[in-house]
Design a protein around this motif. Structure first.
Motif, PDB file in Angstrom:
ATOM      1  N   LYS A   1       0.859  -1.187   0.000  1.00 14.61           N
ATOM      2  CA  LYS A   1       0.000   0.000   0.000  1.00 14.61           C
ATOM      3  C   LYS A   1       0.893   1.234   0.000  1.00 14.61           C
ATOM      4  O   LYS A   1       1.905   1.275   0.684  1.00 14.61           O
ATOM      5  CB  LYS A   1      -0.913  -0.011   1.217  1.00 14.61           C
ATOM      6  N   PHE A   2       0.470   2.229  -0.783  1.00 15.46           N
ATOM      7  CA  PHE A   2       1.203   3.478  -0.877  1.00 15.46           C
ATOM      8  C   PHE A   2       0.242   4.645  -0.707  1.00 15.46           C
ATOM      9  O   PHE A   2      -0.864   4.629  -1.254  1.00 15.46           O
ATOM     10  CB  PHE A   2       1.888   3.605  -2.242  1.00 15.46           C
ATOM     11  N   VAL A   3       0.693   5.644   0.039  1.00 16.69           N
ATOM     12  CA  VAL A   3      -0.031   6.902   0.163  1.00 16.69           C
ATOM     13  C   VAL A   3       0.666   7.894  -0.761  1.00 16.69           C
ATOM     14  O   VAL A   3       1.886   8.059  -0.695  1.00 16.69           O
ATOM     15  CB  VAL A   3      -0.021   7.406   1.620  1.00 16.69           C
ATOM     16  N   VAL A   4      -0.112   8.514  -1.627  1.00 12.97           N
ATOM     17  CA  VAL A   4       0.430   9.455  -2.602  1.00 12.97           C
ATOM     18  C   VAL A   4      -0.247  10.797  -2.400  1.00 12.97           C
ATOM     19  O   VAL A   4      -1.474  10.884  -2.344  1.00 12.97           O
ATOM     20  CB  VAL A   4       0.182   8.949  -4.047  1.00 12.97           C
TER      21      VAL A   4
ATOM     22  N   ASN B   1     -10.153   7.973 -14.689  1.00 13.82           N
ATOM     23  CA  ASN B   1      -8.991   7.149 -14.365  1.00 13.82           C
ATOM     24  C   ASN B   1      -9.088   6.599 -12.942  1.00 13.82           C
ATOM     25  O   ASN B   1      -8.860   5.410 -12.698  1.00 13.82           O
ATOM     26  CB  ASN B   1      -7.712   7.978 -14.537  1.00 13.82           C
ATOM     27  N   LEU B   2      -9.457   7.457 -11.996  1.00 16.95           N
ATOM     28  CA  LEU B   2      -9.557   7.019 -10.600  1.00 16.95           C
ATOM     29  C   LEU B   2     -10.682   6.007 -10.405  1.00 16.95           C
ATOM     30  O   LEU B   2     -10.511   5.021  -9.667  1.00 16.95           O
ATOM     31  CB  LEU B   2      -9.747   8.219  -9.667  1.00 16.95           C
ATOM     32  N   TYR B   3     -11.813   6.213 -11.061  1.00 17.68           N
ATOM     33  CA  TYR B   3     -12.912   5.241 -10.967  1.00 17.68           C
ATOM     34  C   TYR B   3     -12.485   3.878 -11.515  1.00 17.68           C
ATOM     35  O   TYR B   3     -12.783   2.843 -10.935  1.00 17.68           O
ATOM     36  CB  TYR B   3     -14.160   5.732 -11.699  1.00 17.68           C
TER      37      TYR B   3
ATOM     38  N   GLY C   1      -9.558  -2.429  -7.957  1.00 15.40           N
ATOM     39  CA  GLY C   1      -8.986  -2.702  -6.640  1.00 15.40           C
ATOM     40  C   GLY C   1      -7.618  -2.096  -6.407  1.00 15.40           C
ATOM     41  O   GLY C   1      -6.957  -2.415  -5.428  1.00 15.40           O
ATOM     42  N   VAL C   2      -7.190  -1.210  -7.290  1.00 14.31           N
ATOM     43  CA  VAL C   2      -5.872  -0.583  -7.180  1.00 14.31           C
ATOM     44  C   VAL C   2      -5.933   0.666  -6.314  1.00 14.31           C
ATOM     45  O   VAL C   2      -5.080   0.887  -5.455  1.00 14.31           O
ATOM     46  CB  VAL C   2      -5.313  -0.250  -8.583  1.00 14.31           C
ATOM     47  N   LEU C   3      -6.942   1.504  -6.529  1.00 20.83           N
ATOM     48  CA  LEU C   3      -7.126   2.716  -5.730  1.00 20.83           C
ATOM     49  C   LEU C   3      -8.077   2.388  -4.588  1.00 20.83           C
ATOM     50  O   LEU C   3      -9.226   1.999  -4.818  1.00 20.83           O
ATOM     51  CB  LEU C   3      -7.696   3.853  -6.580  1.00 20.83           C
ATOM     52  N   LEU C   4      -7.586   2.515  -3.361  1.00 23.72           N
ATOM     53  CA  LEU C   4      -8.411   2.214  -2.194  1.00 23.72           C
ATOM     54  C   LEU C   4      -9.196   3.425  -1.721  1.00 23.72           C
ATOM     55  O   LEU C   4     -10.356   3.300  -1.330  1.00 23.72           O
ATOM     56  CB  LEU C   4      -7.534   1.684  -1.051  1.00 23.72           C
ATOM     57  N   LEU C   5      -8.579   4.589  -1.745  1.00 24.86           N
ATOM     58  CA  LEU C   5      -9.201   5.845  -1.318  1.00 24.86           C
ATOM     59  C   LEU C   5      -8.562   6.986  -2.090  1.00 24.86           C
ATOM     60  O   LEU C   5      -7.395   6.892  -2.465  1.00 24.86           O
ATOM     61  CB  LEU C   5      -8.954   6.111   0.173  1.00 24.86           C
ATOM     62  N   GLY C   6      -9.289   8.047  -2.260  1.00 23.52           N
ATOM     63  CA  GLY C   6      -8.708   9.223  -2.885  1.00 23.52           C
ATOM     64  C   GLY C   6      -9.604  10.420  -2.718  1.00 23.52           C
ATOM     65  O   GLY C   6     -10.819  10.281  -2.615  1.00 23.52           O
ATOM     66  N   GLY C   7      -9.009  11.592  -2.664  1.00 22.16           N
ATOM     67  CA  GLY C   7      -9.786  12.810  -2.593  1.00 22.16           C
ATOM     68  C   GLY C   7      -8.927  14.005  -2.242  1.00 22.16           C
ATOM     69  O   GLY C   7      -7.747  13.859  -1.880  1.00 22.16           O
TER      70      GLY C   7
ATOM     71  N   VAL D   1      -4.664   6.566  -1.879  1.00 16.03           N
ATOM     72  CA  VAL D   1      -4.085   5.350  -1.317  1.00 16.03           C
ATOM     73  C   VAL D   1      -4.241   4.243  -2.346  1.00 16.03           C
ATOM     74  O   VAL D   1      -5.354   3.939  -2.774  1.00 16.03           O
ATOM     75  CB  VAL D   1      -4.759   4.951   0.013  1.00 16.03           C
ATOM     76  N   TYR D   2      -3.115   3.669  -2.744  1.00 11.21           N
ATOM     77  CA  TYR D   2      -3.080   2.619  -3.755  1.00 11.21           C
ATOM     78  C   TYR D   2      -2.614   1.302  -3.143  1.00 11.21           C
ATOM     79  O   TYR D   2      -1.808   1.303  -2.208  1.00 11.21           O
ATOM     80  CB  TYR D   2      -2.085   2.969  -4.863  1.00 11.21           C
ATOM     81  N   GLU D   3      -3.083   0.195  -3.710  1.00 14.43           N
ATOM     82  CA  GLU D   3      -2.567  -1.120  -3.361  1.00 14.43           C
ATOM     83  C   GLU D   3      -2.098  -1.776  -4.659  1.00 14.43           C
ATOM     84  O   GLU D   3      -2.904  -2.036  -5.553  1.00 14.43           O
ATOM     85  CB  GLU D   3      -3.632  -1.977  -2.685  1.00 14.43           C
ATOM     86  N   VAL D   4      -0.784  -1.984  -4.749  1.00 12.73           N
ATOM     87  CA  VAL D   4      -0.166  -2.495  -5.964  1.00 12.73           C
ATOM     88  C   VAL D   4       0.935  -3.488  -5.613  1.00 12.73           C
ATOM     89  O   VAL D   4       1.319  -3.619  -4.454  1.00 12.73           O
ATOM     90  CB  VAL D   4       0.427  -1.343  -6.817  1.00 12.73           C
ATOM     91  N   GLU D   5       1.444  -4.149  -6.633  1.00 11.53           N
ATOM     92  CA  GLU D   5       2.493  -5.151  -6.431  1.00 11.53           C
ATOM     93  C   GLU D   5       3.819  -4.537  -5.995  1.00 11.53           C
ATOM     94  O   GLU D   5       4.548  -5.134  -5.210  1.00 11.53           O
ATOM     95  CB  GLU D   5       2.708  -5.942  -7.715  1.00 11.53           C
TER      96      GLU D   5
END
Length: 116
Positions: free
Chosen positions: A3-6, A27-29, A35-41, A52-56
């Protein structure tokens, strides 16, 4: 999966981003549906947004961010990326519970051949 916070800090105000906003939102939708973008705003009172992204891997995240319409459009002045290891909180409990329920249901309910 990591998980990454950007944080995107913009070099134009909200009005200056309006032309790119439909592509950004689409793009965000799409990333959320996958399942890549967990939260954003947006961050309230700031000229920035938090995602917040969840990626490999960080490399995977970097490729995703390079395709972000706000980045490609040149309205992101600074990008801050932090790998994050959340472990506590009500959202963690909710996700864990949902995963457990999903596993129980999939283990107990037989698959129906030909069903879609």
């Amino acid at each position: 999966m990591a998980k990454f916070v950007v944080e995107f800090e913009y070099n134009v105000d909200r009005a200056g981003r309006q032309g790119l906003h439909p592509a950004h939102a689409e793009n965000l939708y799409r990333l959320a549906e996958n399942g890549v973008l967990l939260l954003g705003g947006p961050l309230v009172g700031e000229n920035s947004g938090l995602l917040v992204y969840e990626v490999e891997s960080r490399e995977t995240l970097q490729r995703i961010l390079e395709e972000e319409p706000y980045v490609k459009g040149g309205v992101v002045a600074r990008t801050r990326i932090q790998e994050w290891a959340p472990g506590k909180g009500s959202w963690i409990s909710a996700v864990s519970t949902a995963k457990n329920v999903s596993k129980i249901v999939s283990d107990e309910v037989p698959a129906v051949e030909g069903a879609h």
